[in-house]
Write a protein that holds these residues in place. Structure first.
Motif, mmCIF file in Angstrom:
data_model
loop_
_atom_site.group_PDB
_atom_site.id
_atom_site.type_symbol
_atom_site.label_atom_id
_atom_site.label_comp_id
_atom_site.label_asym_id
_atom_site.label_seq_id
_atom_site.Cartn_x
_atom_site.Cartn_y
_atom_site.Cartn_z
ATOM 1 N N MET A 47 15.283 38.561 34.895
ATOM 2 C CA MET A 47 14.756 37.844 33.738
ATOM 3 C C MET A 47 15.884 37.377 32.820
ATOM 4 O O MET A 47 15.764 36.346 32.171
ATOM 5 C CB MET A 47 13.784 38.740 32.961
ATOM 6 N N SER A 50 17.353 34.121 34.288
ATOM 7 C CA SER A 50 16.574 32.904 34.035
ATOM 8 C C SER A 50 16.231 32.713 32.561
ATOM 9 O O SER A 50 15.419 31.862 32.223
ATOM 10 C CB SER A 50 15.315 32.871 34.897
ATOM 11 N N MET A 52 14.740 34.568 30.257
ATOM 12 C CA MET A 52 13.480 35.009 29.662
ATOM 13 C C MET A 52 13.651 36.191 28.710
ATOM 14 O O MET A 52 12.748 36.507 27.964
ATOM 15 C CB MET A 52 12.471 35.387 30.759
ATOM 16 N N PRO A 72 15.084 28.832 29.127
ATOM 17 C CA PRO A 72 14.629 29.050 30.504
ATOM 18 C C PRO A 72 14.373 27.765 31.291
ATOM 19 O O PRO A 72 14.756 27.663 32.456
ATOM 20 C CB PRO A 72 13.326 29.830 30.330
ATOM 21 N N HIS A 73 13.741 26.758 30.645
ATOM 22 C CA HIS A 73 13.416 25.567 31.435
ATOM 23 C C HIS A 73 14.661 24.778 31.811
ATOM 24 O O HIS A 73 14.705 24.125 32.843
ATOM 25 C CB HIS A 73 12.378 24.690 30.727
ATOM 26 N N ALA A 76 16.199 26.579 34.788
ATOM 27 C CA ALA A 76 15.450 26.242 35.992
ATOM 28 C C ALA A 76 15.858 24.858 36.495
ATOM 29 O O ALA A 76 16.010 24.641 37.695
ATOM 30 C CB ALA A 76 13.953 26.295 35.707
ATOM 31 N N ARG A 77 16.046 23.930 35.565
ATOM 32 C CA ARG A 77 16.396 22.566 35.975
ATOM 33 C C ARG A 77 17.794 22.478 36.564
ATOM 34 O O ARG A 77 18.109 21.543 37.290
ATOM 35 C CB ARG A 77 16.287 21.612 34.774
ATOM 36 N N SER A 81 15.607 28.862 40.835
ATOM 37 C CA SER A 81 14.158 28.966 40.932
ATOM 38 C C SER A 81 13.796 30.439 41.024
ATOM 39 O O SER A 81 14.213 31.136 41.917
ATOM 40 C CB SER A 81 13.704 28.197 42.168
ATOM 41 N N HIS A 82 13.042 30.889 40.061
ATOM 42 C CA HIS A 82 12.737 32.320 39.934
ATOM 43 C C HIS A 82 11.272 32.538 40.300
ATOM 44 O O HIS A 82 10.385 32.054 39.618
ATOM 45 C CB HIS A 82 13.016 32.739 38.486
ATOM 46 N N VAL A 101 3.563 21.320 40.441
ATOM 47 C CA VAL A 101 4.217 21.797 39.215
ATOM 48 C C VAL A 101 5.698 22.076 39.469
ATOM 49 O O VAL A 101 6.539 21.821 38.618
ATOM 50 C CB VAL A 101 3.513 23.065 38.681
ATOM 51 N N ALA A 105 9.188 19.095 36.721
ATOM 52 C CA ALA A 105 10.283 19.166 35.756
ATOM 53 C C ALA A 105 11.612 18.726 36.348
ATOM 54 O O ALA A 105 12.583 18.554 35.629
ATOM 55 C CB ALA A 105 10.399 20.597 35.239
ATOM 56 N N ARG A 151 6.126 27.160 45.828
ATOM 57 C CA ARG A 151 6.289 26.489 44.542
ATOM 58 C C ARG A 151 7.735 26.558 44.086
ATOM 59 O O ARG A 151 8.286 25.585 43.569
ATOM 60 C CB ARG A 151 5.363 27.170 43.524
ATOM 61 N N GLY A 152 8.365 27.722 44.326
ATOM 62 C CA GLY A 152 9.780 27.848 43.984
ATOM 63 C C GLY A 152 10.650 26.922 44.816
ATOM 64 O O GLY A 152 11.593 26.319 44.308
ATOM 65 N N MET A 155 11.213 23.171 43.936
ATOM 66 C CA MET A 155 12.217 22.774 42.946
ATOM 67 C C MET A 155 13.549 22.443 43.601
ATOM 68 O O MET A 155 14.496 22.096 42.911
ATOM 69 C CB MET A 155 12.418 23.910 41.940
ATOM 70 N N ILE B 166 -1.091 17.858 34.409
ATOM 71 C CA ILE B 166 -0.977 19.045 35.263
ATOM 72 C C ILE B 166 -0.016 20.048 34.648
ATOM 73 O O ILE B 166 -0.290 21.250 34.630
ATOM 74 C CB ILE B 166 -0.520 18.636 36.682
ATOM 75 N N SER B 179 7.633 28.188 32.358
ATOM 76 C CA SER B 179 9.025 27.931 31.978
ATOM 77 C C SER B 179 9.970 28.266 33.114
ATOM 78 O O SER B 179 11.029 27.645 33.233
ATOM 79 C CB SER B 179 9.410 28.636 30.678
ATOM 80 N N LEU B 180 9.592 29.223 33.986
ATOM 81 C CA LEU B 180 10.431 29.477 35.166
ATOM 82 C C LEU B 180 10.419 28.287 36.121
ATOM 83 O O LEU B 180 11.331 28.108 36.917
ATOM 84 C CB LEU B 180 9.969 30.739 35.898
ATOM 85 N N MET B 181 9.356 27.470 36.053
ATOM 86 C CA MET B 181 9.276 26.271 36.886
ATOM 87 C C MET B 181 9.967 25.084 36.222
ATOM 88 O O MET B 181 9.830 23.945 36.659
ATOM 89 C CB MET B 181 7.811 25.889 37.144
ATOM 90 N N GLY B 182 10.640 25.343 35.121
ATOM 91 C CA GLY B 182 11.372 24.274 34.457
ATOM 92 C C GLY B 182 10.553 23.453 33.483
ATOM 93 O O GLY B 182 11.011 22.417 33.007
ATOM 94 N N LEU B 183 9.327 23.902 33.189
ATOM 95 C CA LEU B 183 8.526 23.150 32.222
ATOM 96 C C LEU B 183 8.893 23.606 30.808
ATOM 97 O O LEU B 183 9.041 24.793 30.554
ATOM 98 C CB LEU B 183 7.034 23.388 32.452
ATOM 99 N N ASN B 184 9.009 22.636 29.919
ATOM 100 C CA ASN B 184 9.319 22.945 28.535
ATOM 101 C C ASN B 184 8.014 23.301 27.816
ATOM 102 O O ASN B 184 7.216 22.439 27.475
ATOM 103 C CB ASN B 184 9.990 21.730 27.893
#
Lengths: 238, 291
Positions: A47, A50, A52, A72-73, A76-77, A81-82, A101, A105, A151-152, A155, B166, B179-184
């Motif tokens: 955590m 990433s 958190m 965190p976002h 990730a970008r 990928s967590h 999803v 991002a 999903r991870g 990214m 979405i 937020s772990l997926m990069g969303l703000n």
């Protein structure tokens, strides 16, 4: 140069010291595992990478860039990928939307590329393709874990962090998940793995770190830890 | 029979405005995860905004709608920055009390700036009746219905198809995972507030045009009605919230038909109390914004 370096990381939750200054690094193309008992600080370590949790001290570098205080976002970008403990899929989104999803991002994505990424995930997990319009919350535990990993992967990360991917899954599905981890590595994705199932984790890992009440007590290659007397006694039940 | 039909029509039109209020309300509560009490005041500001837009640009209901959406959207940004941004992880009552305070400030500022008296709204449409079989409704009622239906369909499309929709649903379901997926998370919550408050603004315009009147203190009961309607969907399910709004409008109109128009609000709040006693979790299964 290391892909990810963690230096002297200290994390406190109020008066509780979760991490007491740990150091480790992950090189490109490796599978690294952190093992340790409950409450040793494994999830806290992930955590903090990433973004958190708030760090008291220490420095985390990814791709040569200091990410210690990044949001965190944004982390990730950058390509981390967590896949969190407990899967944390979006229960009211469909399987397809859950995967989408993962790409939303990503600034590098255009539509075509995200469709390709989705097809790759569906070839990796044919089970998900059968259920693409089903709500994420209606999947079984193993399918949810596949969805979370898928999903991870959407990214297109450079580093994939997996927190307890085998937790609560049937033994044959656990084997699937570990087989999958080695396949993902072959695609050139570096993996940082946290597992209760230490023998499984060490058998796929290049290197491992043993975390004990907030400190790293041992480190070494996967095989050497697997035969280490202390590790065998404490974590492998031998 | 004709009387019953006209009550039904009035109830549906009024209910559709309540549905729009409740839609905005459930979007805000869904994305922030926190209850808001500024919604009524936002509607009041929407009514004032549309009044000045009509005065400046002429009586066109579409321009009025755009104007009140923009003004209330900006108000939504301010409310989010003041009441939510720092408190998303704090105990829930902090943001709640903050919205109560903000609603008082907005209401009292409006009384100072615009005056406390009731004002007449522009008549946008001539009082012309359209007959469809046994059903009789005015042009205004038809326009209100059309606007609400278009907005509801647009909102549903936005949440199911667009990437912003979405990601907002993802954020409303699990902020950590999002937020772990990069969303703000912050930007998404802000956007949710802009949309929710913008819809409230349009609802405020519609209600003031429908009643031909508006005033600075109109927000209180409206906000409570938006809340009552949303309770039906557990505060976050917009389908049930819209249904709740429609239902509320019907109850009110049949209620005043058997009693008196001055008892209007009684029926809405009896409905709220009954729901809270017997079905406090609403009819929706899980949290998060739904289509």
């Amino acid at each position: 140069m290391s892909l990810l370096t963690v230096e002297n990381l200290v994390v406190d939750y109020g008066h509780i010291h979760a991490l007491l200054g740990i150091n480790f690094h992950v090189d490109e193309g490796e599978i690294i595992t952190l093992i340790g008992s409950n409450g040793a600080g494994k999830t806290t370590a992930l955590m903090s990478i990433s973004g958190m949790v708030k760090k008291t001290e220490g420095k985390i570098t990814f791709l040569g860039q200091d990410i210690t205080v990044m949001k965190p976002h944004n982390i990730a970008r950058m390509g981390i990928s967590h896949v969190p403990e407990g899967r944390k899929i979006f229960p009211e989104l469909t399987v397809d939307e859950n995967l989408k999803v993962g790409t939303i991002a990503n600034p590098r994505y255009e539509k075509q590329r995200s469709l390709e990424a989705r097809d790759r995930v569906y070839t990796l997990f044919p089970r998900l393709k059968e259920r693409l319009n089903q709500g994420g919350g209606t999947l079984s535990g193993g399918e949810q874990q596949m969805l979370a990993i898928g999903r991870g992967l959407m990214m297109e990360p450079k580093l994939l962090i997996l927190d307890e991917p085998s937790l609560g899954l049937a033994p044959n599905i656990v084997e699937n998940i570990f087989e999958l981890i080695t396949r993902i590595r072959k695609d050139g994705i570096t993996i940082l793995l946290v597992e209760q199932n230490a023998s499984m984790a060490l058998s796929v890992a290049d290197r491992g770190y043993v975390l004990e009440t907030g400190k790293i007590s041992l480190e070494g290659s996967g095989e050497s830890l697997l035969v280490n007397e202390e590790v065998r006694r404490a974590y492998l039940g031998a | 029979m004709d009387y019953a039909i006209s009550i039904l029509v009035n109830g549906i039109v009024q209910g559709s405005i309540y549905a729009l209020m409740a839609l905005g309300y459930s979007v805000i509560v869904g994305i922030t995860g926190l209850v808001t009490f500024t919604h009524g005041e936002v509607m009041m500001m929407g009514a004032f905004a549309s009044f000045y837009v009509f005065e400046l640009f002429g009586s066109n209901i579409l321009i009025g709608a755009i104007g009140s959406f923009i003004v209330c959207g900006i108000l939504g940004i301010i409310i989010y920055k003041v009441c939510y941004e720092r408190f998303l992880d704090a105990p829930r009552h902090i943001a709640l009390i903050c919205t109560i305070g903000a609603s008082m400030i907005i209401k009292n500022m409006a009384q100072i700036v615009f005056g406390p008296n009731q004002k007449p709204m522009f008549g946008i449409f001539e009082n012309q009746l359209i007959k469809i079989g046994p059903v009789q409704l005015s042009v205004l009622q038809l326009v209100i219905l059309a606007i609400v239906v278009i907005l509801a369909l647009g909102l549903s499309l936005f949440f199911s198809k667009s990437k912003y929709g979405i990601s907002m649903r993802a954020v409303s379901q699990d902020k950590t995972a999002a937020s772990l997926m990069g969303l703000n998370v912050n930007a998404n919550a802000l956007l949710g507030n802009v949309i929710g408050c913008g819809l409230a603004g349009i609802a405020g315009m519609l209600i003031s045009v429908y009643y031909q009147a508006f005033q600075a203190t109109m927000g209180g009961p409206l906000g409570m009605k938006a809340f009552s309607a949303s309770v039906l969907g557990g505060l976050t399910d917009s389908r049930f919230a819209a249904l709740g709004g429609l239902f509320l409008g019907l109850i009110e109109n049949f209620g005043i038909a058997v009693s008196s128009a001055s008892f209007r609000d009684i029926f809405a709040f009896i409905f709220l109390i009954l729901i809270l006693i017997f079905k406090p979790q609403g009819f929706s299964k899980k949290g998060g914004i739904k289509l």
